[in-house]
Design an enzyme around this catalytic site. Structure first.
Site: not given
Length: 248
Positions: A34, A36, A57, A92, A208, A232
């Site tokens: 996915e 980010k 969060r 998000e 994942k 990243k």
């Protein structure tokens, strides 16, 4: 449900090492990849199809109650038809580029210090004490996880994404299932190449393990689940032209 962080990876070899650890644990995985999103993670709770609570969060267990502000975001469903008795999803919140540049221009006209980037702008907008200000900021959301649901069971993460998409949530804009790590890496590279064409900021991609039984088998460390890793991207570099200097 605890809102966990993921372990970061900064090289493709680290992704291959992650895959090796998964397989050494006796799992033959399929991976979901996915985008980010670079925004602010939130939890949305629904009872009998109505949005009842939204929170940031925080430390993973306790966050800020920002229900009133989240309710102003048009892309968040306020009521869900044919919904389960209780539903919790994680997403998000982000600020699209067009909304960010419009806000920045407005702040400069008002001689206010503009936000440095869309992520800071999204976080600052969501924490406003006046929900009317949040409503005017053009925030949006991508939902990327089904935290809990009453009356339904699923075997894979990709099934849950399909389910919450069918309920009307805007889900991760690009998610696919792969049988091996090399295909997953190719998808991450493709996401990286498309990075500059998106209307929102991303800072990486997430891998994942898809199957929930295999996730339970892999477990977690004190800090991170062992069934996921966040790759990243390197910071973007652009060329700027210096137009003027004012000496003081």
């Amino acid at each position: 449900v605890k809102m966990e962080s993921l372990q970061d990876a900064f090289s493709l070899d680290e992704l291959r090492e992650f895959d090796q650890r998964v397989r050494e644990a006796g799992v033959t995985p399929e991976y979901v990849v996915e985008i980010k999103i670079d925004g602010l993670s939130v939890s949305l709770e629904y009872r009998n199809g109505r949005l009842t609570r939204g929170s940031t969060r925080g430390d993973g267990l306790v966050g800020e109650d920002v229900t009133e502000n989240l309710a102003t975001i048009k892309s968040i469903p306020k009521e869900i038809p044919n919904a389960p008795d209780f539903l919790e999803v994680r997403g998000e919140v982000y600020m699209p580029h067009a909304a960010f540049f419009a806000l920045k221009e407005q702040q400069e006209l008002e001689d206010k210090t503009p936000f440095k980037n869309p992520r800071n702008a999204a976080a600052g907008s969501l924490r406003q004490k006046d929900a009317k200000i949040t409503a005017a900021r053009g925030l949006s959301i991508f939902v990327f996880n089904l935290q809990q649901v009453e009356g339904k069971t699923f075997t894979t993460h990709s099934e849950t994404l399909d389910y919450i998409k069918a309920l009307g949530f805007p889900v991760s804009p690009r998610y696919s299932v792969f049988e091996n790590i090399e295909d997953a890496i190719k998808e991450i590279q493709a996401i990286g190449e498309a990075r500059g064409t998106l209307e929102f900021d991303i800072d990486g991609a997430v891998i994942k393990v898809d199957d929930f039984t295999e996730r339970e088998q892999l477990g977690a460390t004190a800090k991170f689940p062992r069934w996921a890793v966040a790759y990243k991207f390197a910071a973007e570099e652009n060329t700027a032209t210096l137009l003027d200097v004012t000496w003081e």
